[in-house]
Every structure is written in C-alpha cells, then in structure tokens.
Design a protein around this motif. Sequence first.
Motif, short mmCIF file in Angstrom:
data_model
loop_
_atom_site.label_atom_id
_atom_site.label_comp_id
_atom_site.label_asym_id
_atom_site.label_seq_id
_atom_site.Cartn_x
_atom_site.Cartn_y
_atom_site.Cartn_z
N LEU A 43 0.83 -1.20 0.00
CA LEU A 43 0.00 0.00 0.00
C LEU A 43 0.87 1.26 0.00
N THR A 49 -0.66 9.73 1.76
CA THR A 49 -2.10 9.52 1.73
C THR A 49 -2.85 10.56 2.55
N ARG A 73 1.29 -3.62 4.40
CA ARG A 73 0.71 -2.45 5.07
C ARG A 73 1.57 -1.19 4.98
N SER A 76 1.49 1.43 7.85
CA SER A 76 0.15 1.84 8.30
C SER A 76 -0.60 0.62 8.78
N ILE A 78 -3.81 -1.89 8.99
CA ILE A 78 -4.91 -2.35 8.15
C ILE A 78 -5.96 -2.88 9.11
N LEU A 96 -9.73 -0.87 -0.27
CA LEU A 96 -9.18 -0.39 0.99
C LEU A 96 -9.22 1.13 0.95
N THR A 97 -9.74 1.73 2.01
CA THR A 97 -9.83 3.18 2.11
C THR A 97 -8.99 3.65 3.28
N TYR A 98 -8.12 4.64 3.04
CA TYR A 98 -7.29 5.17 4.13
C TYR A 98 -8.14 6.10 4.97
N TRP A 105 -5.75 1.72 6.91
CA TRP A 105 -6.54 1.30 5.77
C TRP A 105 -7.66 0.39 6.26
#
Length: 110
Positions: A43, A49, A73, A76, A78, A96-98, A105
């Motif tokens: 990601l 992001t 990941r 970050s 998940i 997947l949305t941050y 995520w």
Amino acid sequence: MGRYINATPGQASTVRTVSTTYQALVNDRILADVSGGAFTITLPAAADTVAGDVVQIYDITGNAASNNITVGRNSSNIQSTAEDLTINVANAVITLTYTNATYGWVLTTN
C-alpha cells in the motif's frame, strides 16, 4: 451508462495489471494476475495519503485461493492492526480506504 470511478478529488484513478510484486499508488485499481504465483502488493505510505484515498485490488484470474495476494501495510495499520492482509479467496475484489493513523486502511468492500 458511465463508468464508476472511486477516487479522491484531485487524484486520478489508474487501472494497472500486475503479475509480480508491486508498490501501489494512491487511487490505483489493480488487476492482479496471480496465475504465475503469489506476490505482494504494498500500500502507499501514510505520508503520501489523505483520508478517503483508496486502493482497489481485483483477482482477475481467480487464483488467489491457491496463489495468495499479500497486501503489505507499508507501516500503516490495516483494519486497526499492524499486520499485512492476505487475499486468499478466488475472484476476490476488495477496496481499501485510508482513514487515519489509528485505523489506517479499512476494508470498505469485499
């Protein structure tokens, strides 16, 4: 009938077909071809992001059950957890949305 584009305002959504390890970019739509073997999609880094950024991954060959797709990941979380995600369901499509540094995520579709 138009095409559905899920992207952060100001960021274009890009469709990419990959069949080997790949570093995802913000708003990528990744058509993953795991017919030749398992691989990792990493990601985007948290520094790149903002809340609402998305990455979509499609198992286009239907082989993820035997050749897993690992979602790295990249420091970050998940789903609020400091662990990579494994896609091991044939024909899976995930988004997947941050969100933020705490949740990271989150899986918004499966």
